[in-house]
Design an enzyme around this catalytic site. Structure first.
Site, PDB file in Angstrom:
ATOM      1  N   ASN A 106       9.869   3.325 -20.474  1.00 17.76           N
ATOM      2  CA  ASN A 106      10.610   3.319 -19.207  1.00 17.76           C
ATOM      3  C   ASN A 106      12.038   2.797 -19.384  1.00 17.76           C
ATOM      4  O   ASN A 106      12.954   3.262 -18.702  1.00 17.76           O
ATOM      5  CB  ASN A 106       9.876   2.468 -18.158  1.00 17.76           C
ATOM      6  CG  ASN A 106       8.633   3.167 -17.630  1.00 17.76           C
ATOM      7  OD1 ASN A 106       8.539   4.390 -17.683  1.00 17.76           O
ATOM      8  ND2 ASN A 106       7.679   2.399 -17.139  1.00 17.76           N
TER       9      ASN A 106
ATOM     10  N   LYS B 162       4.664   0.901 -22.594  1.00 13.19           N
ATOM     11  CA  LYS B 162       5.094   1.653 -21.405  1.00 13.19           C
ATOM     12  C   LYS B 162       6.472   1.172 -20.949  1.00 13.19           C
ATOM     13  O   LYS B 162       7.330   1.976 -20.566  1.00 13.19           O
ATOM     14  CB  LYS B 162       4.065   1.512 -20.272  1.00 13.19           C
ATOM     15  CG  LYS B 162       4.395   2.452 -19.113  1.00 13.19           C
ATOM     16  CD  LYS B 162       3.359   2.487 -18.020  1.00 13.19           C
ATOM     17  CE  LYS B 162       3.715   3.574 -17.009  1.00 13.19           C
ATOM     18  NZ  LYS B 162       3.024   3.416 -15.739  1.00 13.19           N
TER      19      LYS B 162
ATOM     20  N   ALA C 260       0.853  -1.199   0.000  1.00 14.29           N
ATOM     21  CA  ALA C 260       0.000   0.000   0.000  1.00 14.29           C
ATOM     22  C   ALA C 260       0.882   1.240   0.000  1.00 14.29           C
ATOM     23  O   ALA C 260       0.744   2.136   0.818  1.00 14.29           O
ATOM     24  CB  ALA C 260      -0.920  -0.015   1.219  1.00 14.29           C
TER      25      ALA C 260
ATOM     26  N   SER D  47      10.780   7.483 -11.988  1.00 11.33           N
ATOM     27  CA  SER D  47      10.735   6.787 -10.693  1.00 11.33           C
ATOM     28  C   SER D  47      12.037   6.035 -10.395  1.00 11.33           C
ATOM     29  O   SER D  47      12.487   5.989  -9.251  1.00 11.33           O
ATOM     30  CB  SER D  47       9.550   5.821 -10.654  1.00 11.33           C
ATOM     31  OG  SER D  47       9.667   4.878 -11.690  1.00 11.33           O
TER      32      SER D  47
ATOM     33  N   GLY E 256      -0.758   1.798  -4.498  1.00 15.33           N
ATOM     34  CA  GLY E 256      -1.727   0.981  -3.771  1.00 15.33           C
ATOM     35  C   GLY E 256      -2.602   1.833  -2.870  1.00 15.33           C
ATOM     36  O   GLY E 256      -3.828   1.673  -2.841  1.00 15.33           O
TER      37      GLY E 256
ATOM     38  N   ASN F 240      13.670   6.016 -17.853  1.00 18.01           N
ATOM     39  CA  ASN F 240      14.075   5.708 -16.473  1.00 18.01           C
ATOM     40  C   ASN F 240      15.570   5.422 -16.419  1.00 18.01           C
ATOM     41  O   ASN F 240      16.282   5.915 -15.545  1.00 18.01           O
ATOM     42  CB  ASN F 240      13.310   4.482 -15.953  1.00 18.01           C
ATOM     43  CG  ASN F 240      11.937   4.838 -15.409  1.00 18.01           C
ATOM     44  OD1 ASN F 240      11.780   5.053 -14.231  1.00 18.01           O
ATOM     45  ND2 ASN F 240      10.960   4.931 -16.276  1.00 18.01           N
TER      46      ASN F 240
ATOM     47  N   GLU G 195      13.794  -1.013 -10.275  1.00 18.13           N
ATOM     48  CA  GLU G 195      13.052  -2.038 -11.029  1.00 18.13           C
ATOM     49  C   GLU G 195      13.763  -2.415 -12.335  1.00 18.13           C
ATOM     50  O   GLU G 195      13.140  -2.959 -13.243  1.00 18.13           O
ATOM     51  CB  GLU G 195      11.627  -1.536 -11.311  1.00 18.13           C
ATOM     52  CG  GLU G 195      10.792  -1.372 -10.045  1.00 18.13           C
ATOM     53  CD  GLU G 195       9.318  -1.036 -10.313  1.00 18.13           C
ATOM     54  OE1 GLU G 195       9.056   0.030 -10.903  1.00 18.13           O
ATOM     55  OE2 GLU G 195       8.457  -1.855  -9.946  1.00 18.13           O
TER      56      GLU G 195
HETATM   57  P1  NAD Z   1       6.140   2.464  -3.597  1.00 16.73           P
HETATM   58  O1  NAD Z   1       7.626   2.454  -3.466  1.00 16.73           O
HETATM   59  O2  NAD Z   1       5.443   3.700  -3.161  1.00 16.73           O
HETATM   60  O3  NAD Z   1       5.511   1.258  -2.772  1.00 16.73           O
HETATM   61  C1  NAD Z   1       5.943  -0.071  -2.981  1.00 16.73           C
HETATM   62  C2  NAD Z   1       6.269  -0.701  -1.631  1.00 16.73           C
HETATM   63  O4  NAD Z   1       7.421  -0.070  -1.071  1.00 16.73           O
HETATM   64  C3  NAD Z   1       5.150  -0.545  -0.608  1.00 16.73           C
HETATM   65  O5  NAD Z   1       5.108  -1.721   0.153  1.00 16.73           O
HETATM   66  C4  NAD Z   1       5.612   0.634   0.233  1.00 16.73           C
HETATM   67  O6  NAD Z   1       5.098   0.638   1.540  1.00 16.73           O
HETATM   68  C5  NAD Z   1       7.113   0.417   0.230  1.00 16.73           C
HETATM   69  N1  NAD Z   1       7.847   1.683   0.455  1.00 16.73           N
HETATM   70  C6  NAD Z   1       7.602   2.899  -0.125  1.00 16.73           C
HETATM   71  N2  NAD Z   1       8.492   3.819   0.328  1.00 16.73           N
HETATM   72  C7  NAD Z   1       9.286   3.167   1.214  1.00 16.73           C
HETATM   73  C8  NAD Z   1      10.383   3.579   2.022  1.00 16.73           C
HETATM   74  N3  NAD Z   1      10.834   4.836   1.999  1.00 16.73           N
HETATM   75  N4  NAD Z   1      10.969   2.662   2.823  1.00 16.73           N
HETATM   76  C9  NAD Z   1      10.525   1.382   2.846  1.00 16.73           C
HETATM   77  N5  NAD Z   1       9.496   0.926   2.095  1.00 16.73           N
HETATM   78  C10 NAD Z   1       8.882   1.808   1.287  1.00 16.73           C
HETATM   79  O7  NAD Z   1       5.850   2.068  -5.092  1.00 16.73           O
HETATM   80  P2  NAD Z   1       4.649   2.576  -6.029  1.00 16.73           P
HETATM   81  O8  NAD Z   1       5.017   3.894  -6.569  1.00 16.73           O
HETATM   82  O9  NAD Z   1       3.366   2.390  -5.335  1.00 16.73           O
HETATM   83  O10 NAD Z   1       4.785   1.547  -7.222  1.00 16.73           O
HETATM   84  C11 NAD Z   1       4.205   0.240  -7.212  1.00 16.73           C
HETATM   85  C12 NAD Z   1       4.264  -0.302  -8.624  1.00 16.73           C
HETATM   86  O11 NAD Z   1       3.442   0.512  -9.464  1.00 16.73           O
HETATM   87  C13 NAD Z   1       5.663  -0.259  -9.258  1.00 16.73           C
HETATM   88  O12 NAD Z   1       5.806  -1.317 -10.140  1.00 16.73           O
HETATM   89  C14 NAD Z   1       5.643   1.055 -10.019  1.00 16.73           C
HETATM   90  O13 NAD Z   1       6.584   1.083 -11.079  1.00 16.73           O
HETATM   91  C15 NAD Z   1       4.212   1.049 -10.525  1.00 16.73           C
HETATM   92  N6  NAD Z   1       3.669   2.368 -10.856  1.00 16.73           N
HETATM   93  C16 NAD Z   1       3.772   3.407  -9.986  1.00 16.73           C
HETATM   94  C17 NAD Z   1       3.222   4.638 -10.334  1.00 16.73           C
HETATM   95  C18 NAD Z   1       3.317   5.824  -9.407  1.00 16.73           C
HETATM   96  O14 NAD Z   1       3.048   6.945  -9.864  1.00 16.73           O
HETATM   97  N7  NAD Z   1       3.656   5.676  -8.150  1.00 16.73           N
HETATM   98  C19 NAD Z   1       2.579   4.795 -11.564  1.00 16.73           C
HETATM   99  C20 NAD Z   1       2.459   3.693 -12.404  1.00 16.73           C
HETATM  100  C21 NAD Z   1       2.999   2.473 -12.038  1.00 16.73           C
END
Ligand code: NAD
Length: 310
Positions: free
Chosen positions: A190, A186, A8, A259, A12, A194, A271
């Protein structure tokens, strides 16, 4: 209908918030301690388009503490966390639990198939964006849309009903037969932006300002297109090149640091193995040379290593 967000973070929590606000039975599980504790103690703080929308008490657990069975599991970890998260939430799924996966990158279906039947896997690609303003704080802008497809198309009526229901909360999902092509488009974008922005240490506009950017772009995209074809996906390279070029303007994305750049800067693993690294891996499977993707993947790993990213 019980909906679990397995992960989340930025994306999420954004989808989870929309569904929870619309009255759906939503639960979060996550492994980031500060994030879990903040949401448990205060609720998820939501800031959209710079507006404070309040605190939302979405039930949030560590995976091992969650109980019950869920009908839908949104996986929303980083790509390299997917297998370990699925292992941790296996006990929360029943025979017909549907998994929705909209992670960036390639190769996720193979991992998902280790855990659920193909007819229960919905794979997609999203242009929603999201961010976190620290643990427990969702900070996002604008809106987006998502293309989705069931890997094995059985009982599609159920899936279409599910999509209609998710769309009532504003998720803006569309069932599309072109989803795999969109995933590759996409991923291609990336694999270029990226990776190069991280290696060159620049934003998207700065990359575009380099006169020979198209040479660099094509060095990667030629490999993506060839490997996509071997995998049965027709990559429209011209379209991807145009999509990249359209982001160079400061008003469309030029000021943005991708990202992967941000993960590198924030000391996190990237990633890359699901972008250029996936092209290298699939290239080997099909006997296609991918020297550029091989090299940039290693360079990103070298950078993660030298910086001590975890
Ligand atoms: P995120 O890094 O925010 O979250 C992923 C996980 O990492 C979660 O469990 C979160 O709690 C954990 N996390 C986040 N920051 C952290 C920290 N500082 N320390 C420890 N844990 C941490 O990732 P996201 O942006 O939600 O991306 C999830 C997927 O969706 C990826 O594959 C990403 O490429 C894709 N995506 C993201 C976006 C976006 O704008 N965020 C857009 C399209 C696709």
């Amino acid at each position: 209908m019980k909906i679990l967000f397995a992960g989340a973070g930025a994306l999420g929590s954004r989808f989870g918030y929309l569904l929870f606000k619309n009255g759906e039975d939503v639960t979060f599980v996550d492994t980031w301690k500060d994030h879990v504790e903040n949401i448990k103690n205060n609720g998820l703080r939501v800031i959209i388009d710079d507006k404070e929308l309040g605190y939302y008490n979405i039930p949030t657990y560590y995976p091992e503490d969650a109980q019950g069975k869920y009908d839908v599991v949104f996986v929303a970890t980083k790509s390299m966390q997917l297998r370990s998260m699925l292992t941790k939430v296996k006990h929360l799924m029943h025979e017909n639990t549907k998994i929705i996966c909209i992670l960036n990158g390639l190769g996720h279906v193979v991992t998902l198939k280790e855990f659920v039947k193909e007819e229960n896997i919905l794979i997609g690609v999203t242009v929603w964006t999201s961010g976190l303003g620290g643990p427990g704080v969702l900070k996002a802008y604008g809106s987006g849309k998502t293309e989705i497809k069931q890997v094995k198309e059985e009982n599609l009526e159920d899936t279409k009903g599910l999509i209609d229901r998710l769309n009532k909360a504003g998720l803006n999902m569309k069932y599309s037969d072109n989803t795999f092509q969109s995933i590759w488009h996409k991923a291609g974008l990336n694999c270029v932006l990226n990776t190069y922005c991280t290696l060159i240490d620049c934003n998207i506009g700065e990359y575009g300002s380099f006169k020979q950017n198209l040479e660099l772009t094509r060095a990667v995209l030629n490999e993506v297109t060839a490997v996509g074809k071997a995998e049965g996906v027709e990559v429209n390279q011209e379209l991807v090149e145009n999509n990249i070029e359209n982001l160079f303007d400061p008003s469309t994305g030029g000021l943005h640091y991708p990202s992967l750049y941000q993960d590198m800067k924030n000391g996190r693993l990237t990633e890359i193995d699901y972008l250029n690294g996936a092209i290298s891996k699939l290239g080997k499977k099909h006997n296609i040379q991918t020297p550029v993707c091989d090299a940039v993947t290693l360079m990103i790993h070298a950078k993660e290593f030298i910086r001590g990213n975890k």
